[in-house]
Design an enzyme around this catalytic site. Sequence first.
Site, short mmCIF file in Angstrom:
data_model
loop_
_atom_site.label_atom_id
_atom_site.label_comp_id
_atom_site.label_asym_id
_atom_site.label_seq_id
_atom_site.Cartn_x
_atom_site.Cartn_y
_atom_site.Cartn_z
N CYS A 96 4.47 -2.39 -3.73
CA CYS A 96 5.34 -1.79 -4.76
C CYS A 96 4.66 -0.75 -5.63
O CYS A 96 5.08 0.40 -5.71
CB CYS A 96 5.91 -2.89 -5.66
SG CYS A 96 6.95 -4.10 -4.81
N HIS A 150 5.77 0.24 -11.18
CA HIS A 150 5.53 -1.15 -10.83
C HIS A 150 5.93 -2.10 -11.96
O HIS A 150 5.66 -1.85 -13.14
CB HIS A 150 4.06 -1.38 -10.51
CG HIS A 150 3.76 -2.81 -10.17
ND1 HIS A 150 4.27 -3.41 -9.04
CD2 HIS A 150 3.04 -3.76 -10.81
CE1 HIS A 150 3.86 -4.67 -8.99
NE2 HIS A 150 3.12 -4.90 -10.06
#
Length: 520
Positions: A96, A150
């Site tokens: 991610c 993130h």
Amino acid sequence: MRHRLGMAALALPVIALTALSGCGSGQAGDAVSAGAAPPPHAGSLVKPRANVLFIIADDFRPLIGAYGAQVKTPNLDRLAAMGVRFTNAYAQFPICGASRASFLTGLRPNTIGPDANFEKFRCAAPDIVTLPQYFKNAGYRSIRVGKAYHQGVPSDIGTAGPDDPASWTETVNPSGHDHLPDTEKRIIRLTPGVGLGRAMAYLPSEAGDRDQTDGKVADAVVEALQRQDDTPFFMVAGFYRPHVPEVAPKAYFDLYPPDGETAEDSPAAFDATLPVSRNSDVANLGMTGAQQRQMIAAYKASVTFMDAQVGRVLDALEKSGKADSTIIVFTGDHGFLLGEHGMWAKNLLWDQATRVPLIIRVPGMRDAGRASTKTVEMVDLYPTLTQLAGLPHYARNQGNSLMPLLKDPDAASWDHPAFSQIYGARSIRLGKWRYSEWLKGTRGRELYDLDADPGERRNLADDPRYAKVMTALSARLPELLEKQSQPLLYRNPQADKPGRGSPPYPVVDNVNKCGLWNIG
């Protein structure tokens, strides 16, 4: 008639918007003056000062009806019919934080890392102008709802997480029933000993759509669209599903009986892979066939739930009267394995981990509903969106504008490769080939002919007939600068020693804000 699932909407408390000052790193005024204006061939697809609605799903492989998947996604199918869908779009780093840092800065991961954590782009490039920041500096409202950069899931839900304040004028951090402590205690974990943000885990929830975090993301986006004036906006709608744990209203789980799913691979498939290519030391994370089928069904349930929230956003855009002046992008940050090769999740170089859905809709486009099979990258989005909005090119972009493929999805002139990487390894997709190497090939190499072998079952790296192909592809890979390979994301908690095929590399601890590794 548009497909809708009959979920009861419950009262939703008002979510306050946080106004940001706009001060901070990378605020240089050259964001809209660095580089040349869009080339003349851009034609009618250029929409000067068009709005941008950027929809991001989390840990989402192209499991969409319009991509041929057996899953109910009527709203993403509707969006695909309005735009161009890219069937070979690749993330630059299949985890991610690193992926999002890359496509939101326009920088390749190796430009950000490896001396800094790949997601900590301000450590390596403190003055970089991010994609949302670029639009903000050009006079746009830059709005983040949910996850853009993130955020740990579920740990950072309801917070900004390690956000980039310089990117936004407004932010919303929704948190729903799925993130309540009592809910998280009831989540069913199929991989004991693994943290909730990485465990294969699920829960059919008794709460409705609008009680869940993603329902609240949709609510906040709808509210933001309703109050927009004539100031153009760049808005990120960041959904959290289908990131684990797979929590969604029970009605979505009812659509996918686990007995109807197929567990992809046996332990033998895991054993047939290179040890260095794995993210676990045990096949299928130790799950039984029944548990694997349940997890696949849960992933699909979360996908259909997320799709329903995308539908609410698309409906709100139409009702706002701004659809004809809004570019829409839908994508995921990276893919997700569901048992292929006996592996699960991400941080792998298999096609299921690196390939993402990508749909771009531009008002008035002639090729709506078409697919492009050309190889493209997530890092291409930054120059594409600035060109579509009639803004000058940002000279630090490292991708290529997708404008030629939006004009002609089969454009013969497009011959760019796609690069992906994980810690200690690099991969290139070019034409029918995917080639990967670990520590410059000293730990392993893979070569697959994806036309003949789309499941990546037959590694051709040791076949001398393909030596020239590998040499040519290897020469195009960026230099490998890290001194360490990636850590395993999953280890067998019952094992006293490394389990099946444990790769010969160290586990790196989570370290400081500019440190080398973060597996969250």
